[in-house]
Design a protein around this motif. Sequence first.
Motif: not given
Length: 657
Positions: A567-590
């Motif tokens: 995919a390329g850069y970690g911050g560009t592609w893997a980072g947003p996936i982590v962001n959405m999953l963590v926020e969804k789990y902790l706050k039930d929102t994105i």
Amino acid sequence: MNSFFARKFVIQGIFIAIAIVIVVRLFYIQVIDKSYLLSANNNVLRKVVIYPARGVIYDRNGKVLVQNEPVYDLLVTPIEAKEIDTTLLCQLIDVDYDGFQKRMNKARAHSPYRPSIFEKQLSAETYARLQEHLYKFRGFYVQNRTVRSYPDSIAPQLLGYIQEVNDKNIEQSEGFYRPGDYIGASGIERAYEELLRGQRGVKNQMVDALNRPKGSFMDGQYDTLAVAGDGLISTIDRDLQVLAEKLMKNKMGSVVAIEPATGEILTLVSAPSYDPNMMVGRQRGNNYMKLLRDETRPMFIRPIQASYPPGSVFKVVAALTAQQAGVIDENTIFYCPGGYRYGGGRAIMRCTHVDGATSLAKSIQTSCNTYYGYTYARMIDSRGMSGPKAYDLWREALAKFGLGRKLGIDLPGEQPGLIPTSDFYTKRYGNDKWRSGFNISLSIGQGEMGVTPLQMANIMAIVANRGFYYRPHLVKAIGEKGIVKDEFKEKISAGVDPKYYEPVIEGMSRAVNVPGGTGYRVRIPDVEMCGKTGTVQNPHGENHAVFFAFAPRENPKIAIAVFVENAGYGGTWAGPIVNMLVEKYLKDTITLPKYIQDRIYNANFLPEPKKEKESEVNKSTSNTKKPAERPITKGIQTVEPNRERYVHHSLIRKGHQ
């Protein structure tokens, strides 16, 4: 008179001989030859196997992940199957005449006198059509059973599938399984087979001359009840799993999220995936072969079987183990002029920019290659012992973090990853005089090192817990009593004192929450997420994108690793996936901006199908060059270092974008 008596004895002898023949024949029929007994019993008594329902599998919140649905097996006793309307039967169950003959021949080969499966897993609709005419087909009858159903069509690699037993399964079970039984073949279905399968029952049923049921034999006093299998409560969060699979659609890689306080796996995604319902029903065999031929390998369980260089995320482990070894501390500063020189200054391992004077926390924040070149050199060259001996101590420290060995997840097929032994390098270089410069790429998680995504997520759980972990597992509780295996309650130390974690965690927090940090673009409002980006070099194509994190900083609830191949850069592609999953789990929102979400959802990193590429090339009428093919799973390491993978260190890029 004598003639009369002679005739009398002859007649008596004839009658006696006939009587003896009859008695012998009756003895043979009733005692020696069982075929007539079997035929008689089959005419009036049928033993129907009652298959138990397999245990239902739930998610951690009680939502059904795997359930049962009824199907019907059509059985035949060949010796009784006479004068039937084969054309009608073929129409009712949707088989052709050749298929009918093939099935009958197979049944006869099994036994002319015993029932065997003629056609498996008839649907409820097919059974309804057949039942109306079943009395016309002497020797045929239907047996009820259940098969698996997946209401959300998710998590096939971790849930697994069932299949019909083979001869090896029957032999190993010491008679428990019989031909036609089903057994867990992969995933949780296989790992917990003995609990899920239940216990068969038998029903003795009376039938008439037309093979129609006429009630139970002896009011069922010789029947045995089937016992359903134990239900399992998995550790998976169904909603988080659904979201993770959507985010990884048309991508290749893994997502693993763990609850640090328990070792329970919240989500485990292997991409590309497939619909688990493909492994159920009469088309299962065709679907199975289709999946095996798929070049993207959807049945390959990447989170536990793929082995990748971890890239810059390895710096977290390097910083911790070096502190424990006493070669650096939180105040150690190395100067970064844009790269680390080694081999007498003749070679360089580059950074992408000059970091200047760099502390431990800053080295994590900016992902400084130079800092870890110096750190590795101290670990190997400055401990008053030979290079191989120092390397062995370094390798032992990594093993305590679960690297280079299996973690023991309750899922079959786990691989240990790869941390080469000192003997490997001694053999490669022809002597034991080698030092840190000979494998310096290991210092930043490149080279021959291979780590599974599960191990990556477990590293984050260790850091979140400040020095320990619980064995990652997929089943939270077993049966009505909610039993938890003792092995999943064991607290396992990573061998590094808790005090050494704070500067590393501070660096990870800065990487996400401070402007200029490598993961600043994926920070979460009101949540202090600690993370680390990585862009893993792949000499065969596009680099792999990696992001590791845990959140929140205090009392962490989730530790996660995302790996997106090619995919390329970690911050560009893997980072947003982590962001959405963590926020969804902790706050039930994105709250991530919609344009970033859309970019992730719509991205496609799958290789083009070979046939399409070939047709495109054939259409070319000029000297147009054949387009470069995107690699499929390039960069995934095998378990053993069976080939040298040299990459000139001056080309190693800093893995933090």
